[in-house]
Design an enzyme around this catalytic site. Structure first.
Site, PDB file in Angstrom:
ATOM      1  CD  GLN A  10      28.471  48.469  45.022  1.00 14.08           C
ATOM      2  OE1 GLN A  10      29.618  48.413  44.620  1.00 14.08           O
ATOM      3  NE2 GLN A  10      27.470  47.852  44.429  1.00 14.08           N
ATOM      4  CG  HIS A  11      26.831  44.925  48.688  1.00  9.80           C
ATOM      5  ND1 HIS A  11      26.237  44.683  47.478  1.00  9.80           N
ATOM      6  CD2 HIS A  11      28.170  44.973  48.457  1.00  9.80           C
ATOM      7  CE1 HIS A  11      27.191  44.581  46.539  1.00  9.80           C
ATOM      8  NE2 HIS A  11      28.360  44.753  47.110  1.00  9.80           N
ATOM      9  CG  ASP A  54      31.496  52.378  47.462  1.00  9.81           C
ATOM     10  OD1 ASP A  54      31.130  51.413  46.755  1.00  9.81           O
ATOM     11  OD2 ASP A  54      32.096  52.226  48.550  1.00  9.81           O
TER      12      ASP A  54
HETATM   13  O1  LIG Z   1      31.132  45.578  48.768  1.00 10.56           O
HETATM   14  C1  LIG Z   1      31.706  46.334  48.023  1.00 10.56           C
HETATM   15  C2  LIG Z   1      31.531  46.238  46.551  1.00 10.56           C
HETATM   16  O2  LIG Z   1      30.799  45.135  46.157  1.00 10.56           O
HETATM   17  C3  LIG Z   1      32.623  47.393  48.616  1.00 10.56           C
HETATM   18  O3  LIG Z   1      33.416  47.985  47.627  1.00 10.56           O
HETATM   19  C4  LIG Z   1      31.819  48.416  49.368  1.00 10.56           C
HETATM   20  O4  LIG Z   1      31.097  49.195  48.407  1.00 10.56           O
HETATM   21  C5  LIG Z   1      32.678  49.248  50.298  1.00 10.56           C
HETATM   22  O5  LIG Z   1      33.591  50.070  49.652  1.00 10.56           O
HETATM   23  P1  LIG Z   1      34.809  50.849  50.353  1.00 10.56           P
HETATM   24  O6  LIG Z   1      34.318  51.444  51.615  1.00 10.56           O
HETATM   25  O7  LIG Z   1      35.910  49.880  50.529  1.00 10.56           O
HETATM   26  O8  LIG Z   1      35.167  51.908  49.335  1.00 10.56           O
END
Ligand SMILES: O=C(CO)[C@@H](O)[C@H](O)COP(=O)(O)O
Ligand SMILES: Nc1ncnc2c1ncn2[C@@H]1O[C@H](COP(=O)(O)OP(=O)(O)O)[C@@H](O)[C@H]1O
Length: 465
Positions: A71-72, A227
């Site tokens: 995300q983001h 994700d």
């Molecule tokens: O920033 C967030 C949720 O807000 C993280 O959960 C990212 O989405 C990355 O996820 P992973 O790579 O750790 O699964």
């Protein structure tokens, strides 16, 4: 057999699963690594995606595919569709001061929580755009459209170069800081505020179950998904379930009907992929805490787990507060890790390993407590992500989560959630896929969390958090 594919373009790697659309059974899979660091050329995600698809036997026989992504991340494109600069990832903390500025300018944390369900922190895309506007104004001026990692990959799979054709979904849009999950609409005023009066193009929101387009080979493309929302979809999580993810981040999230409004900013009011909500608390320090400690102790991950399990619960008073890469929950972007309570008796490799596992799990108990503070009733904790491969995590987690956790069968649940979304776009309804799991138990050790909470509080007070 009709085949569908799901992609998890996550922080450390890209994983692809090809599944039977009726049952969700995985018939083949592949993966490829992503580069390290907190800014990445999106082209590297594309290379990893194409390598992972090849490793999974290609998609010529696949009817539909969806991309789930970290995300983001801020992907800036110019008017011709070229990437303007490396994408800043969710775990890049340079935008922390920009987030604080945005909070002040819009009237404080409550105003943000009420407007978009999110109070900006460094992770949120809006804060990254403000950082770009202030530190790289030429790049900001060049930016004609901004999108997220999964949006960009879906657009590339469609073979598009037209920035007007970008698409996203509500789950990932809700992590930008300029989309309200409660109102189901973009807040372009907040985008404009973040980007200092610039108003770049943003992706069209594709609804749950709708298709975003097709690849040149005729594969139907699902909307795509953040994700964490993909994990919820892959696990078929419902009310009463909390998902605890030990990936690069540590995450506790819960599917619900009600959008949260947390002015403290810890619980983010994200959307899920079905039309519901996904209150979520995310840390910056997930499974890499274990790898970093194992590396420091000069042991592999299997030996590290054995060491951790050879020390007693509470590590004889040794506590790790694992804010190694700064922290997001609590919001201490400049934080560092702490090893507290060292004595001659507990300063051993085994105790340090135990403290690392317990510190990581306790940081997730903190997240779980913030979720429950929102009135969300959790009955099951479902553990997923690379960190759950650790036998020490599996043995110690139930002791810190009231005595019981659920361990879904080994699987890539983010990629599976994306595949399930692809099946939905293809057949017009969300298929029910069986999720096998086991329940693991241990005697609860609330005193271990109390020991951790005292050390974390001490650290926060020491740094003025
Ligand atoms: O920033 C967030 C949720 O807000 C993280 O959960 C990212 O989405 C990355 O996820 P992973 O790579 O750790 O699964
Ligand atoms: N046996 C293990 N013990 C501890 N950590 C592990 C183990 N296996 C994998 N990991 C960790 O899991 C992480 C990758 O998990 P993953 O869920 O794929 O992350 P992401 O989705 O963020 O890319 C890495 O940090 C890796 O060190």
């Amino acid at each position: 057999m009709t085949l569908v594919a799901g992609v998890d373009s996550s922080t450390q790697s890209c994983k692809v699963v090809v599944c039977d659309a009726d049952t969700g059974a995985v018939v083949r899979s592949g993966s490829a690594p992503h580069p390290g660091g907190t800014e990445v050329d999106p082209e590297d995600w594309w290379l990893a995606l194409t390598a992972a698809i090849s490793a999974a036997g290609g998609i010529d026989d696949v009817a539909a595919l969806s991309v789930a992504g970290q995300q983001h991340g801020m992907v800036c494109l110019d008017a011709a569709g070229h990437v303007v600069r490396e994408a800043l990832l969710w775990n890049d903390t340079r935008s922390a001061a920009a987030a604080d500025d945005l909070i002040t300018e819009f009237g404080g944390p409550r105003a943000w929580a009420e407007a978009v369900g999110v109070v900006p922190v460094a992770a949120i895309t809006a804060a990254k755009l403000r950082w770009l506007a202030d530190h790289e104004p030429d790049h900001a001026d060049e930016t004609a459209a901004v999108c997220l990692p999964h949006d960009w990959l879906t657009w590339k799979l469609a073979g598009s170069t037209d920035i007007g054709a970008l698409t996203t979904d509500r789950s990932d849009a809700s992590g930008t800081g300029y989309f309200s999950a409660a109102d189901e609409e973009y807040r372009t005023d907040l985008l404009q505020l973040a980007f200092r009066d610039r108003l770049p193009g943003i992706p069209r929101i594709v609804g749950p179950g709708e298709a975003a387009g097709k690849t040149s080979g005729g594969v139907v493309l699902g909307a795509g998904v953040g994700d964490n929302a993909a994990a919820a979809l892959g696990l078929q999580a419902g009310p009463g379930d909390a998902i605890v993810s030990l990936g690069t981040s540590g995450v506790v999230s819960a599917v619900g009907e009600v959008p949260p409004c947390d002015a403290s900013g810890i619980v983010a009011g994200f959307a899920d992929a079905t039309g519901r909500h996904l209150p979520l608390v995310c840390t910056l320090n997930g499974a890499p805490v274990l790898a970093a400690t194992a590396q420091m102790l000069d042991v592999d991950l299997a030996r590290f787990a054995d060491l951790a399990l050879s020390a007693p619960a509470g590590a004889d008073g040794l506590t790790m507060v694992p804010y190694l890469g700064g922290e997001r929950s609590p919001n201490l972007p400049a934080a560092t890790g702490t090893l507290a309570g060292i004595t001659p008796a507990n300063f051993s490799a085994a105790h340090v390993a135990r403290a690392a596992v317990e510190g990581l799990l306790c940081s997730l108990v903190y997240c779980r407590n913030r979720i429950e503070d929102q009135g969300i009733n959790v009955q099951r904790f479902l553990f997923i992500g690379g960190g759950t491969k650790s036998s020490a995590v599996r043995a110690i987690a139930p002791a810190l989560f009231d005595g019981t956790v659920v361990l879904p069968a080994d699987g890539e649940y983010v990629a599976l959630g994306a595949a399930r979304q692809a099946a939905w776009a293809l057949i017009g309804e969300l298929p029910e896929w069986r999720v096998e799991s086991e329940t693991i138990t241990a005697t609860p050790t609330p005193e271990v969390f109390a020991q951790y909470a005292a050390a974390a509080k001490w650290y926060s007070a020491a740094v003025g958090g």
